[in-house]
Design an enzyme around this catalytic site. Structure first.
Site, short mmCIF file in Angstrom:
data_model
loop_
_atom_site.label_atom_id
_atom_site.label_comp_id
_atom_site.label_asym_id
_atom_site.label_seq_id
_atom_site.Cartn_x
_atom_site.Cartn_y
_atom_site.Cartn_z
N GLY A 53 39.80 48.38 18.87
CA GLY A 53 39.80 49.58 18.03
C GLY A 53 38.46 50.02 17.50
O GLY A 53 38.27 51.20 17.19
N GLU A 66 35.31 46.91 11.72
CA GLU A 66 36.72 47.10 12.06
C GLU A 66 37.06 48.58 12.02
O GLU A 66 36.41 49.37 11.33
CB GLU A 66 37.59 46.36 11.03
CG GLU A 66 38.32 45.16 11.58
CD GLU A 66 39.48 45.51 12.52
OE1 GLU A 66 39.33 46.38 13.39
OE2 GLU A 66 40.54 44.88 12.36
N ASP A 67 38.11 48.94 12.73
CA ASP A 67 38.57 50.33 12.69
C ASP A 67 39.33 50.64 11.40
O ASP A 67 39.06 51.61 10.72
CB ASP A 67 39.42 50.67 13.93
CG ASP A 67 40.54 49.66 14.20
OD1 ASP A 67 40.71 48.69 13.42
OD2 ASP A 67 41.26 49.83 15.20
N ASP A 81 44.81 47.45 7.11
CA ASP A 81 46.17 47.88 6.83
C ASP A 81 46.81 46.83 5.91
O ASP A 81 46.57 46.84 4.71
CB ASP A 81 46.86 48.01 8.20
CG ASP A 81 48.27 48.56 8.15
OD1 ASP A 81 48.54 49.38 7.28
OD2 ASP A 81 49.09 48.18 9.00
N PHE A 139 50.74 56.67 10.58
CA PHE A 139 50.16 56.02 11.75
C PHE A 139 49.09 56.93 12.35
O PHE A 139 49.34 58.09 12.67
CB PHE A 139 51.22 55.66 12.80
CG PHE A 139 50.72 54.56 13.68
CD1 PHE A 139 50.77 53.24 13.27
CD2 PHE A 139 50.12 54.86 14.91
CE1 PHE A 139 50.25 52.23 14.06
CE2 PHE A 139 49.60 53.85 15.70
CZ PHE A 139 49.66 52.53 15.28
N ASP A 145 44.60 53.29 18.57
CA ASP A 145 45.59 53.61 19.60
C ASP A 145 47.01 53.57 19.07
O ASP A 145 47.30 52.97 18.03
CB ASP A 145 45.50 52.60 20.74
CG ASP A 145 46.07 51.24 20.34
OD1 ASP A 145 45.65 50.70 19.30
OD2 ASP A 145 46.97 50.74 21.04
N ARG A 177 42.95 56.40 22.21
CA ARG A 177 41.71 55.83 21.66
C ARG A 177 40.51 56.75 21.85
O ARG A 177 39.56 56.69 21.09
CB ARG A 177 41.39 54.50 22.36
CG ARG A 177 42.32 53.36 22.02
CD ARG A 177 41.66 52.04 22.42
NE ARG A 177 42.60 50.94 22.52
CZ ARG A 177 43.00 50.17 21.51
NH1 ARG A 177 42.54 50.40 20.31
NH2 ARG A 177 43.84 49.18 21.70
P1 IMP Z 1 46.23 44.51 9.44
O1 IMP Z 1 46.08 43.10 9.93
O2 IMP Z 1 47.66 44.81 9.06
O3 IMP Z 1 45.27 44.90 8.35
O4 IMP Z 1 46.04 45.44 10.67
C1 IMP Z 1 44.86 45.81 11.13
C2 IMP Z 1 44.98 46.27 12.57
O5 IMP Z 1 46.23 46.95 12.82
C3 IMP Z 1 43.91 47.25 12.87
O6 IMP Z 1 42.75 46.60 13.32
C4 IMP Z 1 44.55 48.12 13.92
O7 IMP Z 1 44.33 47.57 15.19
C5 IMP Z 1 46.02 48.08 13.62
N1 IMP Z 1 46.44 49.28 12.86
C6 IMP Z 1 46.81 49.36 11.58
N2 IMP Z 1 47.13 50.61 11.22
C7 IMP Z 1 46.93 51.37 12.32
C8 IMP Z 1 47.07 52.78 12.58
O8 IMP Z 1 47.44 53.61 11.74
N3 IMP Z 1 46.77 53.18 13.85
C9 IMP Z 1 46.34 52.31 14.81
N4 IMP Z 1 46.18 51.00 14.60
C10 IMP Z 1 46.48 50.52 13.37
MG MG Z 2 41.77 46.78 15.11
#
Ligand code: IMP
Ligand code: MG
Length: 200
Positions: A49, A104-105, A108, A157, A164, A170
């Site tokens: 990402g 990081e992208d 969440d 989302f 993606d 992407r």
């Molecule tokens: P976390 O571990 O829940 O913080 O998730 C982080 C990862 O989930 C990010 O690096 C993304 O790859 C993916 N992610 C979370 N939200 C989104 C979104 O809205 N669109 C796309 N990917 C997401």
């Molecule tokens: Mg990611």
């Protein structure tokens, strides 16, 4: 247009246009450059990402640096992470004594970043900081520190600029919100499409 199919039909609206992203990346790069002058900067992107963000960020950074990538996956469903984060072992560059900026992208739940910060610390870098383009604060399950943040975003989302949905979108040059009906309910229904088996 291929076969009259609109491949952007699942997008709801553009949240962050290209010009807004470009300006914010420039500001982040200025802050980072000021903080890392004279240090041994290693920009470490999280695949997949962050690849667009890293490419733009490093080109805006006016100081010497190296770029590397690691690969992290959370084996939950595509639109939510379940907290189980796996990092590909082979890709780690030598970190000891380096000033590492993890890129990081999006943050969440926070599980991915919290896990990666732990993994990084074990490898003996001189310093670790995180630069993250987007933050869905509302969804946080574990606390994480983000030293350089691009934008706080709503709990929707998002796709584009590296992000993606089931591997798609992407390469969009902007960040867009997906229509809720494009992903809601699908996590349970079609696991072969939505199981996150690749890198994020
Ligand atoms: P976390 O571990 O829940 O913080 O998730 C982080 C990862 O989930 C990010 O690096 C993304 O790859 C993916 N992610 C979370 N939200 C989104 C979104 O809205 N669109 C796309 N990917 C997401
Ligand atoms: Mg990611």
């Amino acid at each position: 247009m291929t076969d009259g199919v609109d491949w952007l039909a699942d997008l709801d609206r553009v949240l962050l246009p290209e010009s807004v992203l470009r300006q914010r990346v420039r500001e982040l790069a200025q802050a980072i450059a000021a903080d890392y002058a004279g240090k041994d900067l290693l920009v470490l992107g999280v695949l997949t990402g962050s690849f667009v963000f890293v490419a733009d960020l490093v080109r805006a950074l006016d100081l010497p640096l190296e770029v590397g990538f690691i690969s992290a996956s959370s084996y939950g469903k595509q639109s939510a992470s379940n907290g189980q984060v796996t990092v590909l072992e082979g890709l780690w560059p030598e970190l000891s004594g380096r000033d590492v900026l993890l890129v990081e992208d999006i943050v969440d739940s926070g599980h991915t970043l919290a896990h990666l910060r732990q993994e990084l610390a074990r490898r003996g870098p001189r310093s670790v900081a995180v630069c993250c383009l987007l933050d869905k604060t509302e969804r946080r399950e574990v606390p994480v520190t983000v030293e350089y943040l691009g934008f706080s975003v709503p709990n929707e989302f998002l796709v584009g600029y590296g992000l993606d949905y089931a591997g798609r979108f992407r390469h969009l040059p902007y960040v867009a919100a997906l229509k809720a009906e494009a992903y809601q309910g699908k996590d349970e229904q079609s696991s072969e499409v939505l199981d996150d088996v690749g890198a994020e």
